[in-house]
Design a protein around this motif. Structure first.
Motif, PDB file in Angstrom:
ATOM      1  N   ASN A 223       0.796  -1.232   0.000  1.00 61.14           N
ATOM      2  CA  ASN A 223       0.000   0.000   0.000  1.00 61.14           C
ATOM      3  C   ASN A 223       0.824   1.275   0.000  1.00 61.14           C
ATOM      4  O   ASN A 223       0.331   2.324  -0.416  1.00 61.14           O
ATOM      5  N   ARG A 224       2.076   1.194   0.476  1.00 62.73           N
ATOM      6  CA  ARG A 224       2.924   2.384   0.507  1.00 62.73           C
ATOM      7  C   ARG A 224       4.337   2.039   0.039  1.00 62.73           C
ATOM      8  O   ARG A 224       5.293   2.089   0.827  1.00 62.73           O
ATOM      9  N   PRO A 225       4.498   1.665  -1.213  1.00 63.37           N
ATOM     10  CA  PRO A 225       5.823   1.261  -1.706  1.00 63.37           C
ATOM     11  C   PRO A 225       6.827   2.394  -1.613  1.00 63.37           C
ATOM     12  O   PRO A 225       6.505   3.556  -1.863  1.00 63.37           O
ATOM     13  N   ALA A 226       8.073   2.027  -1.278  1.00 64.07           N
ATOM     14  CA  ALA A 226       9.118   3.027  -1.056  1.00 64.07           C
ATOM     15  C   ALA A 226       9.641   3.625  -2.351  1.00 64.07           C
ATOM     16  O   ALA A 226      10.186   4.730  -2.349  1.00 64.07           O
ATOM     17  N   ASN A 227       9.505   2.902  -3.455  1.00 69.98           N
ATOM     18  CA  ASN A 227      10.039   3.393  -4.728  1.00 69.98           C
ATOM     19  C   ASN A 227       9.317   2.705  -5.884  1.00 69.98           C
ATOM     20  O   ASN A 227       8.459   1.834  -5.681  1.00 69.98           O
ATOM     21  N   ILE A 228       9.679   3.101  -7.095  1.00 74.26           N
ATOM     22  CA  ILE A 228       8.988   2.584  -8.286  1.00 74.26           C
ATOM     23  C   ILE A 228       9.231   1.090  -8.453  1.00 74.26           C
ATOM     24  O   ILE A 228       8.320   0.342  -8.832  1.00 74.26           O
ATOM     25  N   PHE A 229      10.453   0.617  -8.168  1.00 73.44           N
ATOM     26  CA  PHE A 229      10.702  -0.815  -8.297  1.00 73.44           C
ATOM     27  C   PHE A 229       9.764  -1.608  -7.398  1.00 73.44           C
ATOM     28  O   PHE A 229       9.150  -2.591  -7.828  1.00 73.44           O
ATOM     29  N   THR A 230       9.653  -1.216  -6.141  1.00 65.23           N
ATOM     30  CA  THR A 230       8.759  -1.906  -5.212  1.00 65.23           C
ATOM     31  C   THR A 230       7.322  -1.850  -5.702  1.00 65.23           C
ATOM     32  O   THR A 230       6.600  -2.855  -5.676  1.00 65.23           O
ATOM     33  N   ALA A 231       6.883  -0.692  -6.172  1.00 63.95           N
ATOM     34  CA  ALA A 231       5.512  -0.514  -6.652  1.00 63.95           C
ATOM     35  C   ALA A 231       5.185  -1.463  -7.796  1.00 63.95           C
ATOM     36  O   ALA A 231       4.088  -2.018  -7.863  1.00 63.95           O
ATOM     37  N   LYS A 232       6.160  -1.671  -8.683  1.00 65.22           N
ATOM     38  CA  LYS A 232       5.908  -2.513  -9.857  1.00 65.22           C
ATOM     39  C   LYS A 232       6.144  -3.994  -9.579  1.00 65.22           C
ATOM     40  O   LYS A 232       5.528  -4.851 -10.220  1.00 65.22           O
ATOM     41  N   PHE A 233       7.048  -4.306  -8.631  1.00 65.64           N
ATOM     42  CA  PHE A 233       7.349  -5.714  -8.366  1.00 65.64           C
ATOM     43  C   PHE A 233       6.246  -6.368  -7.541  1.00 65.64           C
ATOM     44  O   PHE A 233       5.931  -7.548  -7.730  1.00 65.64           O
ATOM     45  N   ILE A 234       5.665  -5.626  -6.609  1.00 63.22           N
ATOM     46  CA  ILE A 234       4.625  -6.164  -5.742  1.00 63.22           C
ATOM     47  C   ILE A 234       3.263  -5.860  -6.347  1.00 63.22           C
ATOM     48  O   ILE A 234       2.933  -4.711  -6.606  1.00 63.22           O
ATOM     49  N   GLY A 235       2.470  -6.898  -6.547  1.00 59.68           N
ATOM     50  CA  GLY A 235       1.144  -6.727  -7.127  1.00 59.68           C
ATOM     51  C   GLY A 235       1.061  -7.374  -8.489  1.00 59.68           C
ATOM     52  O   GLY A 235       2.002  -7.316  -9.285  1.00 59.68           O
ATOM     53  N   SER A 236      -0.065  -8.020  -8.750  1.00 67.21           N
ATOM     54  CA  SER A 236      -0.269  -8.679 -10.035  1.00 67.21           C
ATOM     55  C   SER A 236      -1.718  -8.462 -10.494  1.00 67.21           C
ATOM     56  O   SER A 236      -2.632  -8.935  -9.834  1.00 67.21           O
ATOM     57  N   PRO A 237      -1.880  -7.722 -11.597  1.00 68.90           N
ATOM     58  CA  PRO A 237      -0.885  -7.020 -12.408  1.00 68.90           C
ATOM     59  C   PRO A 237      -0.183  -5.921 -11.604  1.00 68.90           C
ATOM     60  O   PRO A 237      -0.705  -5.468 -10.600  1.00 68.90           O
TER      61      PRO A 237
END
Length: 365
Positions: A223-237
């Motif tokens: 819900n609160r990713p620290a950066n863009i990599f985390t935002a895109k890696f966690i969650g499907s899609p």
């Protein structure tokens, strides 16, 4: 204390640095997941804990003791490998008890621990079988039993479920959580599978290219990713991330050339950060779709639709930016105009230069 602490730890193979300045504390008795794509350094980090890899620089503490030079056999760890590493010439009982016999445990204690592990992992009746006579799931449970009977302070698992089919993985995840709840070891689990990370972990430590990206609860990582990599890696899609323009003169924000009406809290917050180049993030499930104009909608065109079983992933072109939104229906013909309305109370904003999140207004969520 049974915590694990990395202080400025680096690991290199020749000139190739695979773990870079790692600072991480794994709390006593917690389930910590080391998550990340292949080659990110997560297995190397686990093997440093186990004493199977030397540390190039920095310090590793287990409890209050620096263990950089401590041999693996003296670290009181139980480890489960990806390939199970069973002795092919030993039957189930022999594989499970071998380590205890080497350590010269009393026979009664060995029998007591082994009987408990056989029952817990549903291996009774298989005691005399060789590994070649077992299924993948059964071999995996033998490897777990071998680690469990040691009743070590530290329980280390290196992608132990990767060779199992989807149904077995679900049941095996439950077994792992039950084992931990029974023995309360400090539990470190390596995986590239975010579903395993979200369902098994108390906390997730996400790694990428040898760097630690974020350490937090599964809920906060999502819900609160620290950066863009985390935002895109966690969650499907994965989360949609596209450029956002912000005009300080009138507090207007634009996505794909179209204005979006940000809440006042967000406008004030973005202005105060002073960040010039921004990216906007929104998860696919936080987007409303319509064939007619929406109050805060952005116009785009349908590219194609993916069947996800219980829902559909609708891929949309917004002025050259591809995003995906989830829909309960498959009523979106390709090339048709579509209106996209992101839930602005669920938005994320990143600094494009650093890729880090700029944070959130205190009044938001």
């Amino acid at each position: 204390m049974k915590e694990i602490r990395f202080e400025n730890v680096c690991k290199s193979y020749g000139k190739t640095e695979v773990v870079k300045n790692l600072n991480l504390t794994i709390k006593e008795g917690e389930r910590l997941i080391l998550l990340g794509p292949s080659g990110c350094g997560k297995s190397t980090t686990l093997r440093m804990i186990a004493g199977l890899e030397d540390i190039t620089s920095g310090s590793l503490y287990m409890g209050d003791k620096r263990v950089n030079e401590l041999p693996s056999g003296k670290r009181n760890v139980g480890m489960v490998f990806q390939n199970y590493a069973l002795y092919p010439h030993m039957n189930v009982i022999q594989n499970i008890t071998y380590g205890l016999k080497v350590q010269k445990f009393p026979k009664d204690e060995i029998n007591l621990r082994t009987d408990a592990a056989l029952g817990m992992l549903q291996l009774k009746g298989y005691e005399n079988r060789l590994p070649k006579d077992l299924s993948g799931g059964q071999r995996q449970r033998v490897a777990l039993a071998r680690a469990v009977v040691k009743q070590s302070d530290y329980f280390l698992l290196d992608e132990p479920l990767s060779n199992l089919d989807a149904q077995l993985r679900v049941s095996a995840r439950k077994e792992l959580v039950k084992i931990h709840e029974l023995y309360k070891q400090t539990f470190v689990y390596v995986t590239h599978d975010q579903v395993e990370a979200m369902t098994v972990g108390d906390r997730i430590a996400l790694m990428y290219q040898g760097h630690l990206q974020m350490v937090d609860t599964p809920e906060n990582v999502y819900n609160r990713p620290a950066n863009i990599f985390t935002a895109k890696f966690i969650g499907s899609p994965p989360m949609n991330v596209i450029d956002m323009a912000f005009d300080n003169s009138n507090d207007s924000a634009y996505l794909a050339g179209q204005e979006i009406p940000l809440q006042e809290e967000w406008r004030n917050y973005i202005r105060q950060t002073g960040v010039k180049e921004l990216a906007f993030g929104i998860r696919p499930e936080h987007i409303t779709l319509s064939k007619t104009q929406l109050k805060n909608g952005l116009k785009g065109f349908v590219k194609y639709v993916e069947n996800h079983g219980s829902s559909y992933g609708v891929y949309i072109d917004l002025e050259g930016n591809e995003i995906i939104a989830m829909s309960e229906s498959n009523k979106w013909p390709p090339k048709e105009a579509i209106y996209v309305e992101p839930r602005l109370d669920k938005m994320h904003v990143f600094d494009k230069q650093t890729t880090n999140s700029i944070g959130y207004p205190t009044s938001i969520r």
